[in-house]
Design a protein around this motif. Structure first.
Motif, PDB file in Angstrom:
ATOM      1  N   LEU A   9      16.692  -2.985  -6.999  1.00  0.00           N
ATOM      2  CA  LEU A   9      16.767  -3.854  -5.820  1.00  0.00           C
ATOM      3  C   LEU A   9      15.421  -4.553  -5.640  1.00  0.00           C
ATOM      4  N   LEU A  10      15.409  -5.865  -5.762  1.00  0.00           N
ATOM      5  CA  LEU A  10      14.172  -6.628  -5.551  1.00  0.00           C
ATOM      6  C   LEU A  10      14.183  -7.149  -4.122  1.00  0.00           C
ATOM      7  N   GLY A  11      13.578  -6.406  -3.210  1.00  0.00           N
ATOM      8  CA  GLY A  11      13.548  -6.789  -1.799  1.00  0.00           C
ATOM      9  C   GLY A  11      14.288  -5.782  -0.936  1.00  0.00           C
ATOM     10  N   LEU A  12      13.641  -5.407   0.165  1.00  0.00           N
ATOM     11  CA  LEU A  12      14.267  -4.487   1.120  1.00  0.00           C
ATOM     12  C   LEU A  12      14.040  -5.037   2.531  1.00  0.00           C
ATOM     13  N   GLY A  13      14.370  -6.319   2.680  1.00  0.00           N
ATOM     14  CA  GLY A  13      14.260  -6.968   3.988  1.00  0.00           C
ATOM     15  C   GLY A  13      15.629  -6.988   4.644  1.00  0.00           C
ATOM     16  N   ALA A  42      11.869  -2.833  -5.140  1.00  0.00           N
ATOM     17  CA  ALA A  42      10.573  -3.516  -5.024  1.00  0.00           C
ATOM     18  C   ALA A  42      10.403  -4.091  -3.624  1.00  0.00           C
ATOM     19  N   VAL A  43       9.234  -3.888  -3.054  1.00  0.00           N
ATOM     20  CA  VAL A  43       8.874  -4.521  -1.774  1.00  0.00           C
ATOM     21  C   VAL A  43       7.487  -5.127  -1.955  1.00  0.00           C
ATOM     22  N   ARG A  44       7.091  -5.950  -0.990  1.00  0.00           N
ATOM     23  CA  ARG A  44       5.758  -6.556  -1.102  1.00  0.00           C
ATOM     24  C   ARG A  44       4.712  -5.613  -0.532  1.00  0.00           C
ATOM     25  N   ASP A  45       5.071  -4.958   0.570  1.00  0.00           N
ATOM     26  CA  ASP A  45       4.100  -4.150   1.300  1.00  0.00           C
ATOM     27  C   ASP A  45       4.662  -2.733   1.464  1.00  0.00           C
ATOM     28  N   LEU A  46       4.079  -1.796   0.709  1.00  0.00           N
ATOM     29  CA  LEU A  46       4.607  -0.421   0.727  1.00  0.00           C
ATOM     30  C   LEU A  46       4.412   0.249   2.088  1.00  0.00           C
ATOM     31  N   ASN A  47       3.491  -0.279   2.875  1.00  0.00           N
ATOM     32  CA  ASN A  47       3.193   0.367   4.168  1.00  0.00           C
ATOM     33  C   ASN A  47       4.030  -0.162   5.326  1.00  0.00           C
TER      34      ASN A  47
END
Ligand code: NAP
Ligand code: HSE
Length: 438
Positions: A9-13, A42-47
């Motif tokens: 999954l590319l993106g978790l928005g 994959a996400v941009r910001d793990l936090n």
């Protein structure tokens, strides 16, 4: 035992979260949902705090590593933007992995390159979520309507702007005040200018036209007008005249007698448009979208439903995932692609010059409230062959006169010439608004 398909999954928005929710709760759904599992995300910001709980080992900020992961057989791109999304899609294809994407911006601009690479690699790139959110429209165009000669595709294909326009009409609020709400609801693009300037709708009508008419569309040539300059008073005047204002994407095939020639001429545009109260698109409110397909022999068919948002869009993404899961289950991935699911171009199409598009129009002038001004406007239109359906002066107390003209179907070249001449009249203070009308 059936092997579970690993999803990367590319993106978790907004969309990615909706997809993960469905995949993590297979109970009560089609058994194929149980045949897939989320292998990597994959996400941009793990936090960043997430709306869904996933084991932290699944998350990475390195999107390429998701594509390359041997446990990932199917890549689901829901990150948005052109790059790195395009490169990641191409890399997935090169690795022999099918792709599901909701990314209309990439498909509208790079669809041909992506489709050619997918065909060469023998993998699918499915895009149901790219247009109309939860509405099934891509598969019907590819498959269910395949026997028709499509003549026109028109519709409300942006949920954010339809939500804004509905609230402008029903509550009289300015569009800027509603945009923030649409963003909070997860309807808007990362850069909402894409919604309000009509670019997202142009991406979508480009994709729909390519499928409906069978040939690649040059996205950059689509004439596009958004709603950012729309004033509440235009919505109000439209209502008084018996219309609703909707942002429409429209694609029409032209010159039927030329269909046997090499390239099919099309008129394709996006514009805020007056829709009569009794038209099927007039009752499409809020985040809902609707796409009207006209063809022979079917006549008219309309697809309606939620056009944006987490759940509806995830519904479309998961439908594509299940299509691929079904093919995997049959063990068919090594064979040739199903041409209806893969949807190849099968002819050339070209867009006509916008000045040659023939359509109805709404224009509003600001003018001095002097005798004879309406007559002089009418003369300028008439001199250029622009036929007027109605010309109305709205209440001008304390202000300039507001003169609204609705034309019959006219060539845009002649309309533009008329407007140029009318703007030179001494009593005309400006062209305040210009929209389409159906
Ligand atoms: P979103 O809420 O902004 O989510 C984007 C996700 O992608 C986020 O999780 C973000 O990570 C991640 N991401 C972005 N760039 C990345 C990068 N370079 N590397 C790794 N991860 C990255 O967007 P969305 O609304 O879900 O939309 C996603 C796609 O679906 C877009 O193409 C959009 O046009 C399309 N779409 C959206 C809707 C809708 O209603 N929202 C409907 C149909 C289609 P972080 O969370 O860490 O920032
Ligand atoms: N921003 C898009 C819309 C998302 O509002 O329609 C769905 O494609």
């Amino acid at each position: 035992m059936v092997m579970k398909i690993g999803i990367g999954l590319l993106g978790l928005g907004t969309v990615g979260t909706g997809v993960a929710r469905i995949l993590l709760e297979p109970k009560g759904r089609n058994p194929l949902v149980s045949n897939v599992h989320i292998a990597k995300v994959a996400v941009r910001d793990l936090n960043r705090p997430r709306k869904i709980e996933l084991p932290s080992r699944l998350l990475t900020a390195d999107a390429q590593s998701v594509v390359d992961d041997p446990n990932v057989q199917l890549v689901v791109e829901v990150m948005g933007g052109i790059e790195p999304a395009r490169t990641l899609i191409m890399r997935s294809i090169a690795a022999g992995k099918s792709v599901v994407t909701a990314n209309k911006a990439v498909i509208a601009r790079h669809g041909q390159e992506i489709a050619a690479a997918a065909e060469a690699a023998g993998v699918y790139v499915l895009i149901e979520a790219a247009v109309g959110g939860g509405i099934p429209i891509i598969e019907p165009l590819k498959q269910s309507l395949g026997g028709n000669k499509i003549t026109k595709v028109s519709g409300i294909i942006n949920g954010t702007t339809n939500y804004i326009l509905t609230r402008m009409e029903q509550e009289g609020v300015a569009y800027e005040n509603v945009l923030k709400v649409a963003q909070d609801l997860g309807y808007a693009e990362a850069d909402p200018a894409a919604d309000v300037e009509g670019m997202d709708a142009a991406d979508k009508i480009s994709i729909l036209s390519g499928l409906a008419f069978g040939g690649a569309i040059n996205r950059e040539l689509i004439q596009t007008q958004g709603i950012s300059n729309l004033k509440s008073r235009d919505v109000d005047y439209a209502t008084q005249l018996g219309y609703r204002v909707k942002l429409l994407g429209i694609a029409e095939r032209l010159n039927d007698n030329l269909i046997e020639s090499n390239s099919l001429p099309l008129a394709v545009w996006v514009q805020p448009t007056l829709v009569p109260f009794n038209h099927p698109l007039a009752g499409v409110n809020g985040v809902n979208n609707a796409i009207l397909i006209e063809g022979e022999p079917i006549g008219e068919v309309m697809f309606y439903g939620p056009g944006a948002g987490s759940g509806p869009t995830a519904s479309a993404v998961v439908a594509d995932i299940l299509n691929i899961a079904g093919i995997y289950q049959l063990g068919n991935l090594e064979t040739k692609l199903d041409p209806l699911l893969a949807a190849h171009s099968w002819r050339e199409c070209h867009l006509v010059d916008p000045v040659d598009i023939r359509k109805r129009n709404y224009v509003r002038f600001k003018a001095e409230d002097t005798p004879g001004v309406i007559g002089r406007i009418g003369t300028h239109f008439g001199d250029r062959g622009v036929s007027i359906q109605s010309i109305v002066q709205f209440d001008s107390s304390n202000e300039d006169a507001e003169i609204v003209v609705i034309t019959h179907k006219v060539r845009q070249g002649e309309l533009e010439e008329s407007l140029k001449a009318i703007k030179q009249l001494p009593e005309i203070k400006g062209l305040a608004s210009y929209m389409g009308c159906i």
